[in-house]
Design a protein around this motif. Structure first.
Motif, PDB file in Angstrom:
ATOM      1  N   PHE A   1       3.822  24.357 -10.548  1.00 33.00           N
ATOM      2  CA  PHE A   1       4.354  25.674 -10.180  1.00 33.00           C
ATOM      3  C   PHE A   1       5.501  26.094 -11.089  1.00 33.00           C
ATOM      4  CE2 PHE A   1       2.942  24.352  -5.693  1.00 33.00           C
ATOM      5  CZ  PHE A   1       1.657  24.837  -5.888  1.00 33.00           C
ATOM      6  N   GLY A   2       5.393  25.775 -12.376  1.00 31.51           N
ATOM      7  CA  GLY A   2       6.355  26.235 -13.357  1.00 31.51           C
ATOM      8  C   GLY A   2       7.690  25.519 -13.345  1.00 31.51           C
ATOM      9  N   ALA A   3       7.733  24.328 -12.757  1.00 30.08           N
ATOM     10  CA  ALA A   3       9.001  23.587 -12.712  1.00 30.08           C
ATOM     11  C   ALA A   3       8.737  22.089 -12.739  1.00 30.08           C
ATOM     12  CB  ALA A   3       9.783  23.941 -11.441  1.00 30.08           C
ATOM     13  N   TRP A   4       9.723  21.359 -13.244  1.00 34.57           N
ATOM     14  CA  TRP A   4       9.664  19.898 -13.208  1.00 34.57           C
ATOM     15  C   TRP A   4       9.891  19.436 -11.780  1.00 34.57           C
ATOM     16  CZ3 TRP A   4       7.574  17.307 -16.907  1.00 34.57           C
ATOM     17  CH2 TRP A   4       7.633  17.775 -18.212  1.00 34.57           C
ATOM     18  N   ARG A   5       9.164  18.397 -11.375  1.00 32.27           N
ATOM     19  CA  ARG A   5       9.247  17.857 -10.013  1.00 32.27           C
ATOM     20  C   ARG A   5       9.551  16.369 -10.072  1.00 32.27           C
ATOM     21  NH1 ARG A   5       9.428  22.584  -7.086  1.00 32.27           N
ATOM     22  NH2 ARG A   5       7.979  24.008  -8.131  1.00 32.27           N
ATOM     23  N   ASP A   6      10.417  15.937  -9.188  1.00 31.20           N
ATOM     24  CA  ASP A   6      10.751  14.519  -9.062  1.00 31.20           C
ATOM     25  C   ASP A   6       9.733  13.827  -8.164  1.00 31.20           C
ATOM     26  OD1 ASP A   6      13.122  15.206 -10.387  1.00 31.20           O
ATOM     27  OD2 ASP A   6      14.308  15.237  -8.543  1.00 31.20           O
ATOM     28  N   VAL A   7       9.792  12.517  -8.141  1.00 37.58           N
ATOM     29  CA  VAL A   7       9.074  11.698  -7.168  1.00 37.58           C
ATOM     30  C   VAL A   7      10.105  10.815  -6.479  1.00 37.58           C
ATOM     31  CG1 VAL A   7       7.438   9.793  -6.883  1.00 37.58           C
ATOM     32  CG2 VAL A   7       6.858  11.713  -8.366  1.00 37.58           C
ATOM     33  N   VAL A   8      10.106  10.862  -5.162  1.00 38.88           N
ATOM     34  CA  VAL A   8      11.007  10.055  -4.341  1.00 38.88           C
ATOM     35  C   VAL A   8      10.245   8.818  -3.882  1.00 38.88           C
ATOM     36  CG1 VAL A   8      12.371   9.990  -2.219  1.00 38.88           C
ATOM     37  CG2 VAL A   8      12.268  12.093  -3.578  1.00 38.88           C
ATOM     38  N   LEU A   9      10.865   7.659  -3.999  1.00 37.58           N
ATOM     39  CA  LEU A   9      10.255   6.400  -3.584  1.00 37.58           C
ATOM     40  C   LEU A   9      10.959   5.877  -2.343  1.00 37.58           C
ATOM     41  CD1 LEU A   9      10.067   4.772  -7.123  1.00 37.58           C
ATOM     42  CD2 LEU A   9       8.232   5.947  -5.890  1.00 37.58           C
ATOM     43  N   MET A  10      10.162   5.516  -1.331  1.00 36.73           N
ATOM     44  CA  MET A  10      10.684   4.933  -0.100  1.00 36.73           C
ATOM     45  C   MET A  10       9.788   3.759   0.276  1.00 36.73           C
ATOM     46  SD  MET A  10      11.637   8.442   1.993  1.00 36.73           S
ATOM     47  CE  MET A  10      12.828   7.678   3.117  1.00 36.73           C
ATOM     48  N   GLU A  11      10.325   2.839   1.089  1.00 35.61           N
ATOM     49  CA  GLU A  11       9.542   1.660   1.471  1.00 35.61           C
ATOM     50  C   GLU A  11       9.846   1.251   2.898  1.00 35.61           C
ATOM     51  OE1 GLU A  11      10.645  -1.629  -1.036  1.00 35.61           O
ATOM     52  OE2 GLU A  11      12.631  -1.766  -0.173  1.00 35.61           O
TER      53      GLU A  11
ATOM     54  N   ALA B 231       0.836  -1.199   0.000  1.00 35.42           N
ATOM     55  CA  ALA B 231       0.000   0.000   0.000  1.00 35.42           C
ATOM     56  C   ALA B 231       0.869   1.246   0.000  1.00 35.42           C
ATOM     57  CB  ALA B 231      -0.926   0.005   1.217  1.00 35.42           C
ATOM     58  N   GLU B 232       0.314   2.313  -0.556  1.00 30.22           N
ATOM     59  CA  GLU B 232       0.982   3.619  -0.599  1.00 30.22           C
ATOM     60  C   GLU B 232       0.385   4.507   0.486  1.00 30.22           C
ATOM     61  OE1 GLU B 232       1.214   7.485  -3.575  1.00 30.22           O
ATOM     62  OE2 GLU B 232       0.733   5.516  -4.428  1.00 30.22           O
TER      63      GLU B 232
ATOM     64  N   GLY C 120      -3.286  -6.199   7.191  1.00 31.24           N
ATOM     65  CA  GLY C 120      -2.674  -7.196   6.320  1.00 31.24           C
ATOM     66  C   GLY C 120      -1.655  -6.662   5.339  1.00 31.24           C
ATOM     67  N   VAL C 121      -1.346  -5.378   5.419  1.00 30.79           N
ATOM     68  CA  VAL C 121      -0.343  -4.800   4.525  1.00 30.79           C
ATOM     69  C   VAL C 121       1.032  -5.291   4.959  1.00 30.79           C
ATOM     70  CG1 VAL C 121       0.708  -2.643   3.721  1.00 30.79           C
ATOM     71  CG2 VAL C 121      -1.775  -2.781   4.051  1.00 30.79           C
ATOM     72  N   ARG C 122       1.834  -5.744   4.012  1.00 32.21           N
ATOM     73  CA  ARG C 122       3.189  -6.233   4.287  1.00 32.21           C
ATOM     74  C   ARG C 122       4.265  -5.233   3.878  1.00 32.21           C
ATOM     75  NH1 ARG C 122       4.341 -11.738   4.988  1.00 32.21           N
ATOM     76  NH2 ARG C 122       2.540 -12.787   5.878  1.00 32.21           N
ATOM     77  N   LYS C 123       3.938  -4.306   2.977  1.00 36.69           N
ATOM     78  CA  LYS C 123       4.911  -3.304   2.528  1.00 36.69           C
ATOM     79  C   LYS C 123       4.187  -1.981   2.375  1.00 36.69           C
ATOM     80  CE  LYS C 123       8.492  -4.110   0.831  1.00 36.69           C
ATOM     81  NZ  LYS C 123       9.813  -4.172   0.301  1.00 36.69           N
ATOM     82  N   LEU C 124       4.696  -0.961   3.056  1.00 37.48           N
ATOM     83  CA  LEU C 124       4.140   0.372   2.915  1.00 37.48           C
ATOM     84  C   LEU C 124       5.112   1.186   2.070  1.00 37.48           C
ATOM     85  CD1 LEU C 124       1.561   1.739   3.834  1.00 37.48           C
ATOM     86  CD2 LEU C 124       2.789   2.602   5.825  1.00 37.48           C
ATOM     87  N   LEU C 125       4.570   1.842   1.065  1.00 36.36           N
ATOM     88  CA  LEU C 125       5.372   2.612   0.110  1.00 36.36           C
ATOM     89  C   LEU C 125       5.067   4.095   0.247  1.00 36.36           C
ATOM     90  CD1 LEU C 125       4.616   0.245  -2.851  1.00 36.36           C
ATOM     91  CD2 LEU C 125       6.804   0.441  -1.671  1.00 36.36           C
ATOM     92  N   ALA C 126       6.116   4.900   0.178  1.00 36.05           N
ATOM     93  CA  ALA C 126       5.963   6.351   0.132  1.00 36.05           C
ATOM     94  C   ALA C 126       6.321   6.791  -1.280  1.00 36.05           C
ATOM     95  CB  ALA C 126       6.883   7.008   1.151  1.00 36.05           C
ATOM     96  N   VAL C 127       5.389   7.471  -1.911  1.00 32.15           N
ATOM     97  CA  VAL C 127       5.603   8.021  -3.250  1.00 32.15           C
ATOM     98  C   VAL C 127       5.516   9.537  -3.056  1.00 32.15           C
ATOM     99  CG1 VAL C 127       4.801   8.040  -5.641  1.00 32.15           C
ATOM    100  CG2 VAL C 127       4.568   5.955  -4.263  1.00 32.15           C
ATOM    101  N   ILE C 128       6.664  10.158  -2.796  1.00 32.87           N
ATOM    102  CA  ILE C 128       6.732  11.528  -2.300  1.00 32.87           C
ATOM    103  C   ILE C 128       6.942  12.506  -3.445  1.00 32.87           C
ATOM    104  CG2 ILE C 128       8.022  13.103  -0.805  1.00 32.87           C
ATOM    105  CD1 ILE C 128       8.795  10.517   0.817  1.00 32.87           C
ATOM    106  N   GLY C 129       6.008  13.429  -3.579  1.00 34.82           N
ATOM    107  CA  GLY C 129       6.139  14.466  -4.587  1.00 34.82           C
ATOM    108  C   GLY C 129       7.257  15.424  -4.235  1.00 34.82           C
ATOM    109  N   ASP C 130       8.159  15.631  -5.171  1.00 32.08           N
ATOM    110  CA  ASP C 130       9.217  16.627  -5.117  1.00 32.08           C
ATOM    111  C   ASP C 130      10.392  16.196  -4.231  1.00 32.08           C
ATOM    112  OD1 ASP C 130      10.695  18.908  -5.554  1.00 32.08           O
ATOM    113  OD2 ASP C 130       9.219  20.269  -4.698  1.00 32.08           O
TER     114      ASP C 130
END
Length: 173
Positions: free
Chosen positions: A151-161, A82-83, A113-123
């Motif tokens: 907001f006028g700029a490209w943004r990354d997504v950071v993934l964590m688990e 789950a995210e 019952g979630v076994r993996k929690l995911l962070a999908v972090i904007g910017d």
């Protein structure tokens, strides 16, 4: 110290307002138009309908933040991953509420019952979110570069688990 509890229908105005602030002023979400209260109610109902947690932090009768998780992807093979999503009222930032919500969410997600929690972090500049996830035991697994334009700029997504309970050491029940 705020009370972390299951959200109720009565929390929806505060949840909607908190999220709208993040949509309009932050890069933690890539939404650009704030959803309505009806939209937020439908999203909450979807999460709860899947048996997943949707929590709020409340102090003195005021909702200061909310957190929930939803399946990472809709296909059945992802049903143990789950995210997470965590949003704190602007006036309550820096008080540790995000961490309290995340810790409670991890516990509730594991119970669901979630076994993996995911962070999908904007910017990738969102150091508050990456910091709270790191402090809660999440590990960095990657960055998707320049996948959002806000907001006028490209943004990354950071993934964590973070593995929950036995994680991937045993087969799910």
């Amino acid at each position: 110290m705020p009370l972390i509890r299951a959200s109720t229908d009565g929390d929806l105005p505060a949840i909607t307002a908190i999220y709208a602030h993040h949509v309009l002023h932050g890069t933690g979400t890539f939404e650009t138009d704030p959803p309505t209260e009806a939209d937020m109610a439908a999203r909450r109902a979807d999460v709860l309908g899947k048996g997943l947690p949707y929590l709020v932090a409340e102090q003195d009768g005021q909702v200061l933040g909310f957190a929930y998780c939803n399946w990472f992807k809709p296909r059945p093979a992802y049903r143990f991953s789950a995210e997470d999503s965590i949003y704190v009222a602007d006036a309550a930032r820096g008080l540790g509420i995000g961490r309290q919500l995340l810790d409670a969410l991890c516990t509730a997600a594991e119970a669901a019952g979630v076994r993996k929690l995911l962070a999908v972090i904007g910017d990738s500049a969102n150091t508050g979110s990456t910091g709270v996830h790191r402090a809660a035991g999440f590990t960095h697994i990657g960055v998707m570069r320049s996948v959002g334009w806000k907001f006028g700029a490209w943004r990354d997504v950071v993934l964590m688990e973070k593995p929950l309970g036995p994680g991937d050491t045993t087969a799910p029940e």
